[in-house]
Design a protein around this motif. Structure first.
Motif, PDB file in Angstrom:
ATOM      1  N   GLN A 195       0.803  -1.228   0.000  1.00  0.00           N
ATOM      2  CA  GLN A 195       0.000   0.000   0.000  1.00  0.00           C
ATOM      3  C   GLN A 195       0.828   1.266   0.000  1.00  0.00           C
ATOM      4  O   GLN A 195       0.297   2.349  -0.236  1.00  0.00           O
TER       5      GLN A 195
ATOM      6  N   ARG B 126      -4.729   7.254   5.743  1.00  0.00           N
ATOM      7  CA  ARG B 126      -4.964   6.922   4.333  1.00  0.00           C
ATOM      8  C   ARG B 126      -4.795   5.417   4.108  1.00  0.00           C
ATOM      9  O   ARG B 126      -5.582   4.794   3.381  1.00  0.00           O
TER      10      ARG B 126
ATOM     11  N   GLU C  70      -6.276   3.082   0.992  1.00  0.00           N
ATOM     12  CA  GLU C  70      -5.683   3.785  -0.137  1.00  0.00           C
ATOM     13  C   GLU C  70      -4.288   3.224  -0.464  1.00  0.00           C
ATOM     14  O   GLU C  70      -3.585   2.722   0.419  1.00  0.00           O
TER      15      GLU C  70
END
Lengths: 163, 146
Positions: A70, A143, A148
């Motif tokens: 990620q 995030r 994300e």
């Protein structure tokens, strides 16, 4: 550039595992770091992260709880009087049970660098007033928790950002 | 810090030196280095908070119940260390290092409350090694905190 696999290990209460660090080559320089480290040639980055977290913190992370890639960032920094550079990778690892902790296994310089571990509530990071590695961690964590994918630009950690 | 509960058990942390895993693990009292400007009791109180989550006023610790000088290697460095031990009695305490002042030293894997008899019977490595006798002595002579 060498790859460095770091895990954002979360305990069942959602708290993040960080390492309290000091540079043995510059004893005043302190920061809190995501555990993880170098991927050996041919090694799976997930298993490298699991291995490094165990060596550095003693916390056992079952590989099956490690999520997808990620976060990436190329970084450079000084440690023990030498310059280092690597491509950082970050993956979430959500523990489903209280962590098992075993003996750590560190080289001399690492042993002098990693002082302690603590589980941080995510909201604590924003107000802590300490340095983190990566520097963006307080803003990055929400995030990543939201699922994300974040690819950050190159950061030279030795360059103190203007305030 | 010799932290003793109402059942006369002492809290010991379990851990080792990360740079020499072949030396195995040992059991030791909470505590650590005295920082610049600190008195020994202040350092003991600070380390107790960091390592166990128990907050105590350094002034309430009184005089050390034990002192020794020891010589050891940790993290590849050689230490000659002068140690002061303070006694603190509590009803009970559940170790909690999750607060903002808390941490777990790298190399520490757990903790346990030990009776003097269990300490005397064990083959585990203890620091300080004289802990069973020390515990007998301080429990025989110390006042229980109100």
């Amino acid at each position: 550039m060498r790859a460095s696999s770091r895990l954002l290990v979360l305990d069942p209460d959602g708290r993040l595992l960080l390492l309290d660090c000091v540079d043995p080559g510059a004893p005043g320089v302190r920061w809190w770091e995501l555990p993880g480290g170098g991927v050996e040639p041919g090694e799976d980055p997930v298993l490298a992260g699991v291995r490094e977290v165990r060596e550095e913190t003693g916390v056992v992370v079952p590989p099956e709880v490690v999520g997808p890639l990620q976060w990436t960032q190329d970084v450079a920094y000084t440690w023990v009087g030498r310059r280092w550079s690597s491509t950082q990778q970050g993956r979430l690892a959500r523990l489903t049970a209280p962590p098992e902790v075993v003996a750590t296994d560190l080289g001399r310089d690492e042993g002098a660098t990693f002082l302690a571990t603590r589980w941080w509530a995510p909201e604590e990071l924003r107000t802590a007033g300490v340095r983190f590695f990566p520097r963006s961690l307080p803003a990055l964590l929400p995030r990543l928790l939201a699922g994300e994918r974040v690819d950050e630009p190159y950061d030279d950690w030795d360059v103190v950002a203007p305030t | 810090m010799v932290l003793v509960d109402a059942r006369a058990r002492v809290l010991l942390l379990h851990g080792g030196d990360p740079s020499t895993p072949e030396r195995g693990l040992w059991w030791f009292t909470p505590g650590g280095g005295i920082e610049e400007g600190e008195e020994p009791a202040q350092a003991a109180a600070r380390e107790l908070l960091e390592e166990t989550g128990l907050r105590v006023d350094a002034a309430a610790l009184g005089a050390p119940v034990h002192a020794r000088t020891t010589d050891f290697v940790f993290g590849g460095d050689h230490y000659l260390q002068s140690e002061h031990y303070f006694l603190l009695r509590v009803d009970a305490h559940e170790l909690d290092t999750s607060g903002p002042d808390g941490h777990v030293d790298v190399g520490v894997v757990g903790h346990r409350w030990w009776t003097a008899d269990a300490l005397r019977a064990t083959d585990e490595v203890l620091f300080p090694p004289e802990l069973p006798d020390l515990l007998d002595r301080v429990l025989g002579g110390a006042q229980v905190r109100p």
